[in-house]
Scaffold this motif. Structure first.
Motif, PDB file in Angstrom:
ATOM      1  N   ASN A   1       2.069  -9.635  -3.015  1.00 16.65           N
ATOM      2  CA  ASN A   1       2.233  -9.391  -1.579  1.00 16.65           C
ATOM      3  C   ASN A   1       3.106  -8.146  -1.497  1.00 16.65           C
ATOM      4  N   THR A   2       2.745  -7.221  -0.631  1.00 12.89           N
ATOM      5  CA  THR A   2       3.518  -5.970  -0.562  1.00 12.89           C
ATOM      6  C   THR A   2       4.972  -6.221  -0.160  1.00 12.89           C
ATOM      7  N   GLY A   3       5.234  -7.391   0.426  1.00 13.20           N
ATOM      8  CA  GLY A   3       6.609  -7.695   0.843  1.00 13.20           C
ATOM      9  C   GLY A   3       7.452  -8.327  -0.252  1.00 13.20           C
ATOM     10  N   ASN A   4       6.834  -8.650  -1.372  1.00 11.89           N
ATOM     11  CA  ASN A   4       7.573  -9.333  -2.437  1.00 11.89           C
ATOM     12  C   ASN A   4       8.771  -8.538  -2.940  1.00 11.89           C
ATOM     13  N   PHE A   5       8.656  -7.198  -2.916  1.00 11.27           N
ATOM     14  CA  PHE A   5       9.759  -6.358  -3.398  1.00 11.27           C
ATOM     15  C   PHE A   5      11.036  -6.592  -2.593  1.00 11.27           C
ATOM     16  N   LYS A   6      10.855  -6.985  -1.345  1.00  6.42           N
ATOM     17  CA  LYS A   6      12.021  -7.193  -0.467  1.00  6.42           C
ATOM     18  C   LYS A   6      12.481  -8.641  -0.449  1.00  6.42           C
TER      19      LYS A   6
ATOM     20  N   MET B   1       0.748   0.409  -4.669  1.00  2.00           N
ATOM     21  CA  MET B   1       1.104  -0.942  -5.099  1.00  2.00           C
ATOM     22  C   MET B   1      -0.102  -1.799  -5.462  1.00  2.00           C
ATOM     23  N   GLU B   2       0.109  -2.578  -6.498  1.00  5.23           N
ATOM     24  CA  GLU B   2      -0.936  -3.518  -6.874  1.00  5.23           C
ATOM     25  C   GLU B   2      -1.291  -4.423  -5.687  1.00  5.23           C
ATOM     26  N   ALA B   3      -0.274  -4.830  -4.923  1.00  3.28           N
ATOM     27  CA  ALA B   3      -0.528  -5.727  -3.790  1.00  3.28           C
ATOM     28  C   ALA B   3      -1.375  -5.057  -2.709  1.00  3.28           C
ATOM     29  N   GLU B   4      -1.265  -3.735  -2.578  1.00  2.00           N
ATOM     30  CA  GLU B   4      -2.136  -3.020  -1.634  1.00  2.00           C
ATOM     31  C   GLU B   4      -3.566  -3.040  -2.159  1.00  2.00           C
ATOM     32  N   PHE B   5      -3.672  -2.793  -3.431  1.00  2.00           N
ATOM     33  CA  PHE B   5      -4.986  -2.774  -4.075  1.00  2.00           C
ATOM     34  C   PHE B   5      -5.676  -4.137  -3.973  1.00  2.00           C
ATOM     35  N   THR B   6      -4.934  -5.185  -4.294  1.00  2.10           N
ATOM     36  CA  THR B   6      -5.573  -6.508  -4.322  1.00  2.10           C
ATOM     37  C   THR B   6      -6.039  -6.935  -2.936  1.00  2.10           C
TER      38      THR B   6
ATOM     39  N   ASP C   1     -16.102 -23.576  -3.974  1.00  2.31           N
ATOM     40  CA  ASP C   1     -17.121 -23.580  -5.030  1.00  2.31           C
ATOM     41  C   ASP C   1     -16.765 -22.561  -6.104  1.00  2.31           C
ATOM     42  N   ALA C   2     -15.957 -21.587  -5.731  1.00  2.00           N
ATOM     43  CA  ALA C   2     -15.477 -20.579  -6.676  1.00  2.00           C
ATOM     44  C   ALA C   2     -14.206 -19.962  -6.102  1.00  2.00           C
ATOM     45  N   VAL C   3     -13.281 -19.639  -6.989  1.00  2.00           N
ATOM     46  CA  VAL C   3     -12.038 -18.992  -6.578  1.00  2.00           C
ATOM     47  C   VAL C   3     -11.802 -17.792  -7.481  1.00  2.00           C
ATOM     48  N   VAL C   4     -11.442 -16.661  -6.872  1.00  2.00           N
ATOM     49  CA  VAL C   4     -11.153 -15.464  -7.652  1.00  2.00           C
ATOM     50  C   VAL C   4      -9.813 -14.894  -7.206  1.00  2.00           C
ATOM     51  N   SER C   5      -8.927 -14.689  -8.163  1.00  2.09           N
ATOM     52  CA  SER C   5      -7.643 -14.076  -7.893  1.00  2.09           C
ATOM     53  C   SER C   5      -7.727 -12.617  -8.345  1.00  2.09           C
ATOM     54  N   VAL C   6      -7.479 -11.700  -7.427  1.00  6.54           N
ATOM     55  CA  VAL C   6      -7.670 -10.278  -7.687  1.00  6.54           C
ATOM     56  C   VAL C   6      -6.357  -9.606  -8.098  1.00  6.54           C
ATOM     57  N   HIS C   7      -6.401  -8.878  -9.192  1.00  8.39           N
ATOM     58  CA  HIS C   7      -5.212  -8.199  -9.713  1.00  8.39           C
ATOM     59  C   HIS C   7      -5.584  -6.857 -10.337  1.00  8.39           C
TER      60      HIS C   7
ATOM     61  N   SER D   1      -9.218   4.891  -5.502  1.00  3.71           N
ATOM     62  CA  SER D   1     -10.383   5.403  -4.773  1.00  3.71           C
ATOM     63  C   SER D   1     -11.043   4.309  -3.934  1.00  3.71           C
ATOM     64  N   PRO D   2     -11.137   4.511  -2.626  1.00  2.00           N
ATOM     65  CA  PRO D   2     -11.795   3.496  -1.779  1.00  2.00           C
ATOM     66  C   PRO D   2     -13.235   3.257  -2.203  1.00  2.00           C
ATOM     67  N   GLU D   3     -13.908   4.317  -2.625  1.00  4.32           N
ATOM     68  CA  GLU D   3     -15.304   4.170  -3.049  1.00  4.32           C
ATOM     69  C   GLU D   3     -15.399   3.295  -4.296  1.00  4.32           C
ATOM     70  N   TRP D   4     -14.478   3.495  -5.209  1.00  2.00           N
ATOM     71  CA  TRP D   4     -14.490   2.677  -6.424  1.00  2.00           C
ATOM     72  C   TRP D   4     -14.143   1.232  -6.088  1.00  2.00           C
ATOM     73  N   ARG D   5     -13.211   1.037  -5.174  1.00  2.00           N
ATOM     74  CA  ARG D   5     -12.823  -0.333  -4.804  1.00  2.00           C
ATOM     75  C   ARG D   5     -13.987  -1.069  -4.154  1.00  2.00           C
ATOM     76  N   GLN D   6     -14.816  -0.330  -3.432  1.00  2.00           N
ATOM     77  CA  GLN D   6     -15.994  -0.963  -2.847  1.00  2.00           C
ATOM     78  C   GLN D   6     -16.953  -1.430  -3.948  1.00  2.00           C
TER      79      GLN D   6
END
Ligand code: ZN
Length: 329
Positions: A120-125, A155-160, A205-211, A308-313
Motif C-alpha cells: 500500500n503506498t501509505g505503508n511507508f508512513k 513504488m511497488e505499491a503504485e505498480f501493483t 475461484d482464483a486469487v492472484v497477489s500482484v507484486h 511503462s503503462p503499455e507494458w503494464r497493460q
C-alpha cells in the motif's frame, strides 16, 4: 517484494476436496419473485411474472417461465350492442424483466476472482501499524511491508495497484466478479492475514497477489510463487497446492507470451515457478492462489518495463488470460 506477505489467522478451512474442480462449483441463488399486477385498460388481466436469478449477486437474473396468465373473465358487456367489431381482447405482452446493470457475459461468468495489490503506498508512513505481528498459522510475521521501489522512486505499491485495476477490467470483460483486497482506499495495509481472509470469504475461484521484486541489478524476469504444502495453526494448504500450481503455470505461460518477458534468471531454475512456505497470504488461503513477481524493480531494464503503462497493460492481460485458461474458459 516477495518476502512481504504473511497471513493472519485464517478462517475455517474450506471443505474443498482434492479435486480442484470443486472450486468451480457454482453457487446459485434463487433471487426474487416479483408479482406484477397489470390490469389492462380493457380488461382486468392479471399478469404474474416470476423471476429467478443465478449468480452470487443476481446480476444475470433472467426471466423464467412466465406462468400462464390466467385472465380473469372479462365482465360481460351489459349491452350487447350491435356495435361494429368488438376488438378481441388479448393479454398484453409480459413486461420484460430488466436485468440490473448487466455485466459482460463471457467464460468467467459466475466465477469470482480476488486480486490482491501487494503493499500500500501509505505503508511507508505507518511503519508501526504494518510492523505488528500477525499469526500466519505456521508462525508469526509482520502485518505488511512497504514493498520496494525503482531506483527513480516508482513504488511497488503504485505498480501493483495499477496492474490490479487493469486486471480487474480485463476479467470483468470476461464476465468475472472481481474483488480487490484494497484500492488504496485505506491509509495502510491490509495485513497479510486479512488479504488472505478476503479471498477466502469471497469464495474465490482464483486469487492472484500482484507484486514486483526488489533484488540486485542484473537479476531479471518474472516468477510465480506457489503455495507449499503446509499445516500449522490456521494454515492448511493441502487442498490448494495442486490447483494453485495449475493456476500459476497458466499465468506464467500467458504472462511470458503477452509481455515478452522471460522467467526469472535468478531463481526457479528458469521455470518462472517458485514454491514457498513462508508467505502468510498463501499459507492462510483456502482458495487457489499464487503471487506473481512481475519483474525486478531494481534492474534498469526491468524497471523500464514496469514503469511503462503499455507494458503494464500487457502484464495484466497475460495474468487475465492465465486465469481464464485455469478456469476453463
Ligand atoms: Zn511485494
Amino acid at each position: 517484494m516477495r518476502n512481504d506477505d504473511s497471513p493472519p489467522p485464517p478462517e475455517a478451512a474450506a471443505p474443498a476436496g482434492p479435486d480442484h474442480r470443486s472450486w468451480f462449483t457454482r453457487r446459485s441463488t434463487l433471487a426474487v419473485a416479483v408479482a406484477a399486477l397489470a390490469p389492462t385498460a380493457l380488461a382486468g388481466w392479471v399478469l404474474t411474472q416470476v423471476l429467478t436469478g443465478a449468480g452470487p449477486d443476481g446480476r444475470d437474473a433472467k426471466p423464467v417461465a412466465a406462468p400462464s396468465a390466467a385472465p380473469a373473465t372479462p365482465a360481460t358487456p351489459a349491452t350487447p350492442a350491435p356495435s361494429p367489431a368488438t376488438p378481441s381482447v388479448k393479454p398484453s405482452a409480459a413486461p420484460s424483466a430488466a436485468p440490473a446493470a448487466a455485466p459482460a457475459k463471457g467464460p468467467l461468468t459466475g466465477r469470482t476472482v480476488v486480486i490482491d495489490p501487494g503493499h500500500n503506498t501509505g505503508n511507508f508512513k505507518h511503519t508501526d501499524e504494518i510492523g505488528q505481528q500477525v499469526d500466519i498459522g505456521t508462525g508469526r510475521k509482520e502485518c505488511d511491508t512497504t514493498g520496494t521501489t525503482t531506483n527513480s522512486g516508482y513504488m511497488e505499491a503504485e505498480f501493483t495497484l495499477d496492474v490490479s485495476l487493469r486486471l480487474r477490467t480485463a476479467l470483468e470483460a470476461q464476465g468475472a466478479k472481481v474483488v480487490l483486497t484494497h484500492v488504496a482506499d485505506r491509509s495502510w495495509g491490509p495485513c497479510i492475514n486479512e488479504r488472505a481472509r478476503i479471498g477466502n470469504e469471497a469464495g474465490a475461484d482464483a486469487v492472484v497477489s500482484v507484486h514486483a521484486d526488489g533484488v540486485s541489478a542484473g537479476n531479471r524476469g518474472f516468477h510465480i510463487i506457489l503455495p507449499a504444502k503446509v499445516k500449522g495453526g490456521a494454515a492448511d494448504t493441502a487442498a490448494i497446492v495442486e490447483p494453485s500450481r495449475q493456476l500459476g503455470e497458466r499465468i506464467a505461460g500467458n504472462f511470458a507470451r503477452t509481455t515478452g518477458s522471460a522467467p526469472a534468471n535468478y531463481l526457479g531454475g528458469g521455470t518462472g515457478l517458485v514454491v514457498r512456505d513462508d508467505l502468510g497470504g498463501l499459507n492462510l488461503s483456502t482458495r487457489p492462489k499464487v503471487f506473481i513477481e512481475c519483474g525486478n524493480m531494481r534492474d534498469a531494464k526491468d524497471a523500464a518495463q514496469l514503469t511503462s503503462p503499455e507494458w503494464r497493460q500487457k502484464a495484466a492481460q497475460g495474468i487475465a488470460d492465465g486465469i481464464v485458461g485455469f478456469l476453463g474458459g
